[in-house]
Design a protein around this motif. Structure first.
Motif, PDB file in Angstrom:
ATOM      1  N   ALA A   1      -1.305   4.582   7.714  1.00 28.68           N
ATOM      2  CA  ALA A   1      -0.976   5.209   8.995  1.00 28.68           C
ATOM      3  C   ALA A   1      -1.893   4.702  10.096  1.00 28.68           C
ATOM      4  O   ALA A   1      -1.446   4.382  11.206  1.00 28.68           O
ATOM      5  CB  ALA A   1      -1.083   6.729   8.874  1.00 28.68           C
ATOM      6  N   HIS A   2      -3.175   4.602   9.799  1.00 29.99           N
ATOM      7  CA  HIS A   2      -4.134   4.148  10.806  1.00 29.99           C
ATOM      8  C   HIS A   2      -4.042   2.645  11.048  1.00 29.99           C
ATOM      9  O   HIS A   2      -4.605   2.146  12.034  1.00 29.99           O
ATOM     10  CB  HIS A   2      -5.541   4.564  10.402  1.00 29.99           C
ATOM     11  CG  HIS A   2      -5.809   6.020  10.644  1.00 29.99           C
ATOM     12  ND1 HIS A   2      -6.231   6.512  11.850  1.00 29.99           N
ATOM     13  CD2 HIS A   2      -5.678   7.110   9.823  1.00 29.99           C
ATOM     14  CE1 HIS A   2      -6.366   7.828  11.782  1.00 29.99           C
ATOM     15  NE2 HIS A   2      -6.031   8.211  10.570  1.00 29.99           N
TER      16      HIS A   2
ATOM     17  N   ILE B   1       4.727  10.322   6.087  1.00 32.47           N
ATOM     18  CA  ILE B   1       4.366  11.067   4.872  1.00 32.47           C
ATOM     19  C   ILE B   1       2.991  11.703   5.029  1.00 32.47           C
ATOM     20  O   ILE B   1       2.757  12.821   4.546  1.00 32.47           O
ATOM     21  CB  ILE B   1       4.441  10.164   3.633  1.00 32.47           C
ATOM     22  CG1 ILE B   1       5.877   9.659   3.443  1.00 32.47           C
ATOM     23  CG2 ILE B   1       3.982  10.938   2.395  1.00 32.47           C
ATOM     24  CD1 ILE B   1       6.131   8.929   2.155  1.00 32.47           C
ATOM     25  N   MET B   2       2.070  11.048   5.718  1.00 29.30           N
ATOM     26  CA  MET B   2       0.780  11.687   5.958  1.00 29.30           C
ATOM     27  C   MET B   2       0.968  12.965   6.771  1.00 29.30           C
ATOM     28  O   MET B   2       0.292  13.976   6.532  1.00 29.30           O
ATOM     29  CB  MET B   2      -0.180  10.735   6.660  1.00 29.30           C
ATOM     30  CG  MET B   2      -1.595  11.301   6.728  1.00 29.30           C
ATOM     31  SD  MET B   2      -2.802  10.151   7.384  1.00 29.30           S
ATOM     32  CE  MET B   2      -2.414  10.235   9.125  1.00 29.30           C
ATOM     33  N   ALA B   3       1.894  12.947   7.729  1.00 29.99           N
ATOM     34  CA  ALA B   3       2.203  14.150   8.492  1.00 29.99           C
ATOM     35  C   ALA B   3       2.642  15.278   7.565  1.00 29.99           C
ATOM     36  O   ALA B   3       2.261  16.440   7.749  1.00 29.99           O
ATOM     37  CB  ALA B   3       3.292  13.845   9.515  1.00 29.99           C
TER      38      ALA B   3
ATOM     39  N   ARG C   1       0.832  -1.207   0.000  1.00 32.65           N
ATOM     40  CA  ARG C   1       0.000   0.000   0.000  1.00 32.65           C
ATOM     41  C   ARG C   1       0.870   1.261   0.000  1.00 32.65           C
ATOM     42  O   ARG C   1       0.621   2.213  -0.733  1.00 32.65           O
ATOM     43  CB  ARG C   1      -0.915  -0.011   1.225  1.00 32.65           C
ATOM     44  CG  ARG C   1      -2.044   1.011   1.147  1.00 32.65           C
ATOM     45  CD  ARG C   1      -2.812   1.141   2.454  1.00 32.65           C
ATOM     46  NE  ARG C   1      -3.088  -0.117   3.109  1.00 32.65           N
ATOM     47  CZ  ARG C   1      -4.115  -0.906   2.812  1.00 32.65           C
ATOM     48  NH1 ARG C   1      -4.958  -0.563   1.854  1.00 32.65           N
ATOM     49  NH2 ARG C   1      -4.300  -2.044   3.480  1.00 32.65           N
ATOM     50  N   TYR C   2       1.909   1.245   0.834  1.00 29.78           N
ATOM     51  CA  TYR C   2       2.819   2.385   0.917  1.00 29.78           C
ATOM     52  C   TYR C   2       3.525   2.628  -0.421  1.00 29.78           C
ATOM     53  O   TYR C   2       3.605   3.759  -0.910  1.00 29.78           O
ATOM     54  CB  TYR C   2       3.846   2.130   2.019  1.00 29.78           C
ATOM     55  CG  TYR C   2       4.987   3.110   2.064  1.00 29.78           C
ATOM     56  CD1 TYR C   2       4.854   4.352   2.677  1.00 29.78           C
ATOM     57  CD2 TYR C   2       6.226   2.792   1.486  1.00 29.78           C
ATOM     58  CE1 TYR C   2       5.900   5.255   2.715  1.00 29.78           C
ATOM     59  CE2 TYR C   2       7.279   3.680   1.529  1.00 29.78           C
ATOM     60  CZ  TYR C   2       7.117   4.911   2.148  1.00 29.78           C
ATOM     61  OH  TYR C   2       8.165   5.803   2.168  1.00 29.78           O
ATOM     62  N   ASN C   3       4.052   1.557  -1.013  1.00 23.55           N
ATOM     63  CA  ASN C   3       4.774   1.714  -2.278  1.00 23.55           C
ATOM     64  C   ASN C   3       3.854   2.173  -3.405  1.00 23.55           C
ATOM     65  O   ASN C   3       4.258   2.963  -4.272  1.00 23.55           O
ATOM     66  CB  ASN C   3       5.468   0.397  -2.638  1.00 23.55           C
ATOM     67  CG  ASN C   3       6.644   0.105  -1.722  1.00 23.55           C
ATOM     68  OD1 ASN C   3       7.366   1.006  -1.332  1.00 23.55           O
ATOM     69  ND2 ASN C   3       6.825  -1.152  -1.354  1.00 23.55           N
ATOM     70  N   LEU C   4       2.610   1.688  -3.404  1.00 23.01           N
ATOM     71  CA  LEU C   4       1.636   2.165  -4.384  1.00 23.01           C
ATOM     72  C   LEU C   4       1.352   3.649  -4.167  1.00 23.01           C
ATOM     73  O   LEU C   4       1.255   4.432  -5.127  1.00 23.01           O
ATOM     74  CB  LEU C   4       0.345   1.355  -4.273  1.00 23.01           C
ATOM     75  CG  LEU C   4      -0.781   1.733  -5.237  1.00 23.01           C
ATOM     76  CD1 LEU C   4      -0.353   1.503  -6.693  1.00 23.01           C
ATOM     77  CD2 LEU C   4      -2.044   0.926  -4.913  1.00 23.01           C
ATOM     78  N   ALA C   5       1.237   4.058  -2.902  1.00 14.49           N
ATOM     79  CA  ALA C   5       1.004   5.472  -2.592  1.00 14.49           C
ATOM     80  C   ALA C   5       2.151   6.347  -3.084  1.00 14.49           C
ATOM     81  O   ALA C   5       1.933   7.448  -3.611  1.00 14.49           O
ATOM     82  CB  ALA C   5       0.823   5.640  -1.085  1.00 14.49           C
TER      83      ALA C   5
ATOM     84  N   GLN D   1      -5.052   9.057   0.541  1.00 16.82           N
ATOM     85  CA  GLN D   1      -5.950   8.041   1.083  1.00 16.82           C
ATOM     86  C   GLN D   1      -5.196   6.747   1.411  1.00 16.82           C
ATOM     87  O   GLN D   1      -5.458   6.100   2.428  1.00 16.82           O
ATOM     88  CB  GLN D   1      -7.094   7.763   0.102  1.00 16.82           C
ATOM     89  CG  GLN D   1      -8.107   8.890   0.001  1.00 16.82           C
ATOM     90  CD  GLN D   1      -8.734   9.235   1.344  1.00 16.82           C
ATOM     91  OE1 GLN D   1      -9.055   8.354   2.153  1.00 16.82           O
ATOM     92  NE2 GLN D   1      -8.895  10.527   1.608  1.00 16.82           N
ATOM     93  N   LEU D   2      -4.245   6.393   0.560  1.00 11.40           N
ATOM     94  CA  LEU D   2      -3.450   5.190   0.812  1.00 11.40           C
ATOM     95  C   LEU D   2      -2.557   5.370   2.039  1.00 11.40           C
ATOM     96  O   LEU D   2      -2.464   4.481   2.891  1.00 11.40           O
ATOM     97  CB  LEU D   2      -2.609   4.847  -0.419  1.00 11.40           C
ATOM     98  CG  LEU D   2      -3.393   4.350  -1.634  1.00 11.40           C
ATOM     99  CD1 LEU D   2      -2.521   4.399  -2.889  1.00 11.40           C
ATOM    100  CD2 LEU D   2      -3.891   2.921  -1.399  1.00 11.40           C
TER     101      LEU D   2
END
Length: 267
Positions: free
Chosen positions: A145-146, A155-157, A117-121, A139-140
């Motif tokens: 993160a959650h 990265i969401m931060a 998921r992270y690499n796709l993001a 969204q990814l």
């Protein structure tokens, strides 16, 4: 399904016998991984593939690593799809093909693999093999993160700090950098430390920079070096010295391809 898998394994075994030299003696724990991989254990098939990619125990063999990842992916095992994505992303043992990389990352994410998921993001965020799509990337990262994925937290931060596709929210950014650091991501450690030192909390910042040191890549080490050099503080000088020593080590040892240590099952 079982028949196709057996046939695939037979072809792989024949190919290995024809093209792979007899490996050197392996430590017991590495030999155990190989034996389990050969007996069809999915986790060990991926781990053995990673050993073939980058290990002191056997000569690097990216082509054979790709085969082992492919075997495990036959059963739609998420970490195997993630590693096939990495192989196509960087051309490890196969052709470099970003569209195939995205396909495998998506397959990994679909079955709940957070590294996939992270690499796709990352691919959506940077526009690699596809148009840049920050809302989908966010969204990814948000999902990862959650689910407790430390790098996704970091990265969401950044999205919250910069206001990328979301409203700027410094409090949320600082909280997620802290959570990323506490979850062990070296970039999260550095970003959390940077915020702490801006808030006048040098002692706490130094603690997190020390946490970042063992795994930090050269870009983070250079940033740490610039900041630490400005502080006349005994602990800061000690961390600065350790940072410069790590940089010298990396100068004499080619750094692994971006995020090489972050491709999952790690790390």
């Amino acid at each position: 399904m079982i028949g196709r898998y057996t046939s695939f394994m037979t072809r792989v075994v024949k190919r290995k016998k024809q093209s792979t030299p007899k490996p050197p003696p392996l430590p017991d724990h590495v030999q155990a991984i190989y034996q389990k991989a050969a007996n069809g254990h999915l986790l060990e098939q991926v781990l053995w593939g990673k050993i073939l990619l980058n290990s002191v125990f056997v000569p690097p063999d990216p082509a054979q690593a790709y085969i082992w990842f492919s075997i495990a992916a036959q059963t739609n095992y998420g970490p195997a799809h993630n590693m096939l994505g990495r192989c196509h992303h960087f051309g490890w043992g196969t052709d470099k093909d970003l569209s195939k990389a995205a396909h495998h990352y998506a397959a990994a994410a679909a079955v709940g693999d957070e590294w996939g998921r992270y690499n796709l993001a990352i691919m959506h965020m940077r526009g690699l093999g596809m148009p840049r799509d920050l809302p989908t990337a966010f969204q990814l990262f948000h999902t990862g993160a959650h689910h407790g994925h430390a790098k996704s937290m970091n990265i969401m931060a950044r999205f919250y700090e910069e206001g990328w596709v979301v409203k700027k929210n410094q409090a949320s950014a600082f909280d997620w950098y802290r959570r990323s650091a506490e979850s062990g991501d070296y970039r999260g450690c550095h970003n959390h430390a940077t915020i702490l030192v801006e808030q006048g909390q040098l002692e706490q910042a130094l603690h997190w920079w020390q946490k970042a040191l063992p795994d930090a890549t050269s870009d983070i080490l250079l940033a740490m070096n610039r900041t630490l050099a400005s502080y006349d503080h005994p602990v800061a000088r000690s961390v600065l010295k350790a940072t410069q020593e790590r940089l010298q080590t990396l100068l004499h040892k080619p750094e692994q391809t971006s995020e090489h240590s972050d491709f999952g099952l790690s790390a």
